[in-house]
Design an enzyme around this catalytic site. Structure first.
Site, PDB file in Angstrom:
ATOM      1  N   THR A   1       0.915  -1.285  -0.088  1.00  0.00           N
ATOM      2  CA  THR A   1       0.028   0.011   0.066  1.00  0.00           C
ATOM      3  C   THR A   1       0.892   1.080  -0.057  1.00  0.00           C
ATOM      4  O   THR A   1       1.889   1.371   0.433  1.00  0.00           O
ATOM      5  CB  THR A   1      -0.580  -0.205   1.378  1.00  0.00           C
ATOM      6  OG1 THR A   1      -2.001  -0.833   1.103  1.00  0.00           O
ATOM      7  CG2 THR A   1      -1.619   1.339   1.726  1.00  0.00           C
TER       8      THR A   1
ATOM      9  N   ARG B   1     -14.362  -6.612  -0.571  1.00  0.00           N
ATOM     10  CA  ARG B   1     -13.634  -6.403   0.500  1.00  0.00           C
ATOM     11  C   ARG B   1     -13.205  -5.067   0.549  1.00  0.00           C
ATOM     12  O   ARG B   1     -12.357  -4.640  -0.352  1.00  0.00           O
ATOM     13  CB  ARG B   1     -12.381  -7.333   0.817  1.00  0.00           C
ATOM     14  CG  ARG B   1     -11.701  -7.209   2.113  1.00  0.00           C
ATOM     15  CD  ARG B   1     -10.311  -6.591   1.922  1.00  0.00           C
ATOM     16  NE  ARG B   1      -9.580  -6.236   3.020  1.00  0.00           N
ATOM     17  CZ  ARG B   1      -8.527  -5.611   2.933  1.00  0.00           C
ATOM     18  NH1 ARG B   1      -8.122  -4.968   2.377  1.00  0.00           N
ATOM     19  NH2 ARG B   1      -7.929  -5.768   4.456  1.00  0.00           N
ATOM     20  N   VAL B   2     -13.371  -4.195   1.800  1.00  0.00           N
ATOM     21  CA  VAL B   2     -12.671  -2.824   1.822  1.00  0.00           C
ATOM     22  C   VAL B   2     -11.651  -2.882   3.015  1.00  0.00           C
ATOM     23  O   VAL B   2     -12.256  -3.232   4.000  1.00  0.00           O
ATOM     24  CB  VAL B   2     -13.935  -1.737   1.913  1.00  0.00           C
ATOM     25  CG1 VAL B   2     -12.942  -0.415   2.204  1.00  0.00           C
ATOM     26  CG2 VAL B   2     -14.633  -1.678   0.689  1.00  0.00           C
ATOM     27  N   GLY B   3     -10.587  -2.242   2.969  1.00  0.00           N
ATOM     28  CA  GLY B   3      -9.710  -2.294   4.280  1.00  0.00           C
ATOM     29  C   GLY B   3      -9.666  -0.974   4.789  1.00  0.00           C
ATOM     30  O   GLY B   3     -10.685  -0.432   4.671  1.00  0.00           O
TER      31      GLY B   3
ATOM     32  N   THR C   1      -0.484   1.274   6.957  1.00  0.00           N
ATOM     33  CA  THR C   1      -0.344   0.067   6.275  1.00  0.00           C
ATOM     34  C   THR C   1      -0.130  -1.086   6.895  1.00  0.00           C
ATOM     35  O   THR C   1       0.436  -0.927   8.143  1.00  0.00           O
ATOM     36  CB  THR C   1       0.813   0.479   5.312  1.00  0.00           C
ATOM     37  OG1 THR C   1       0.872  -0.810   4.577  1.00  0.00           O
ATOM     38  CG2 THR C   1       2.269   0.531   5.841  1.00  0.00           C
TER      39      THR C   1
ATOM     40  N   GLY D   1      -5.477  -4.556   7.414  1.00  0.00           N
ATOM     41  CA  GLY D   1      -6.326  -3.587   7.464  1.00  0.00           C
ATOM     42  C   GLY D   1      -7.647  -3.963   8.490  1.00  0.00           C
ATOM     43  O   GLY D   1      -8.122  -2.806   9.082  1.00  0.00           O
TER      44      GLY D   1
HETATM   45  N1  ASP Z   1      -3.791  -1.785   4.772  1.00  0.00           N
HETATM   46  C1  ASP Z   1      -4.271  -2.264   3.435  1.00  0.00           C
HETATM   47  C2  ASP Z   1      -5.451  -2.968   3.524  1.00  0.00           C
HETATM   48  O1  ASP Z   1      -5.519  -3.628   4.430  1.00  0.00           O
HETATM   49  C3  ASP Z   1      -3.176  -3.290   2.998  1.00  0.00           C
HETATM   50  C4  ASP Z   1      -1.691  -2.996   3.211  1.00  0.00           C
HETATM   51  O2  ASP Z   1      -1.255  -1.854   3.848  1.00  0.00           O
HETATM   52  O3  ASP Z   1      -0.729  -3.417   2.632  1.00  0.00           O
HETATM   53  O4  ASP Z   1      -6.046  -3.087   2.669  1.00  0.00           O
END
Ligand code: ASP
Length: 303
Positions: free
Chosen positions: A171, A199-201, A222, A225
């Protein structure tokens, strides 16, 4: 005084598995984004413009999991999430589960500045992007051979692919303080490899993965999530600074190494306080990151 920090995701490739050539590509991408954001601040531009520009460049770089080169859903499609927040009026814009918007961070910003809403998802968000004349692309624009290989490896149950090192989550995000004292944060992601469609993070959830409030701090997260959402991580860090008198460093450390660890989640955060003090911390193997400020700090690091 101005300052900017960026990240290209936590959960970096284990050091032994990262070739010198790939490390160089990661570092070059981070440096380009950091430099572009820094230059905006040097010229007296806003923290909002600096974080938008830095994140847009990282979205366009296939090494990172956002925009071109995003992680893929279990169906092999890219579904993108992004958010932006400015600390002066605490305005925010966010977008989730879009499949055709070339630069989701631009759409998040447009939602903040031109709509009556904070968060638009899916078809409605893309309809708004179309009305705004933004660049839309076929979904395969986002899909790279590497991300497809990562998805297939994950679906085969492999943690380490023979084709390439394990996926960093990757991310991207930026936080900045401009000379006027305004704070801003931006985050953009393809989410997690092999995620269920829809799916939403945490990245587009204001207060979870992205938050900014003038006089306090700006944060971009990051990591896994689901845990950052449950901890309302970015807002909690700012609230700890504002109401508990913690330093930003203490607040970020507590969130990553105590609160999230207790829940079982790992990841990282970049944050900047009202004086331009930058904090970058992670509980994963590493975090692609960079920082630059008007006092002469200039660093790019992975581990
Ligand atoms: N935080 C992001 C999510 O869960 C993924 C990531 O940071 O790599 O969508």
């Amino acid at each position: 005084m101005h300052a900017i920090a960026i990240h290209g995701g936590a959960g970096a490739v284990p050091r032994a598995a990262l070739s010198a050539e790939r490390e160089q590509r990661y570092r070059a991408g981070l440096e380009a984004a950091l430099e572009a954001g820094h230059q905006i601040l040097v010229q007296g531009g806003s923290s909002l413009d600096a974080v938008t520009t830095a994140v847009r460049l990282l979205e366009d770089d296939p090494m990172f999991n956002a925009g071109h080169g995003a992680a893929l859903t279990r169906d092999g499609a890219a579904e993108l999430d992004a958010a932006i927040m400015e600390g002066a009026a605490m305005r925010a814009g966010a977008v989730a589960s879009v499949r055709h918007v070339r630069n989701p961070i631009e759409l998040a910003r447009r939602i903040m500045q031109k709509s009556r809403h904070v968060l638009l998802v899916g078809a409605g968000a893309e309809e708004f992007a179309l009305e705004e004349g933004m660049a839309l692309v076929p979904n395969h624009y986002f899909r790279t051979a590497e991300r497809l290989a990562q998805l297939q490896a994950e679906q085969r149950g492999e943690t380490v692919s023979e084709i390439m090192p394990p996926a960093p989550r990757g991310t991207v995000g930026a936080v900045a303080r401009d000379a006027a004292g305004n704070l801003a944060a931006a985050t953009s992601t393809g989410g997690m490899t092999n995620k269920r469609p829809g799916r939403v993070g945490d990245s587009p959830i204001i207060g979870a993965g992205t938050y900014a409030k003038n006089g306090v701090c700006a944060v971009s997260a990051t990591g896994h999530g689901e845990y950052f959402i449950r901890a309302v991580a970015a807002h909690h860090v700012c609230a700890s600074v504002e109401f508990r008198g913690l330093t930003l460093e203490q607040a970020v450390h507590e969130m990553l190494h105590e609160t999230l660890r207790r829940l079982g989640g790992d990841g990282g955060m970049i944050a900047v306080d009202q004086h331009g003090g930058i904090v970058m911390n992670f509980s994963s193997d590493g975090m692609f990151r960079g920082a630059r400020d008007s006092r002469g700090r200039h660093e790019i690091a992975i581990y």
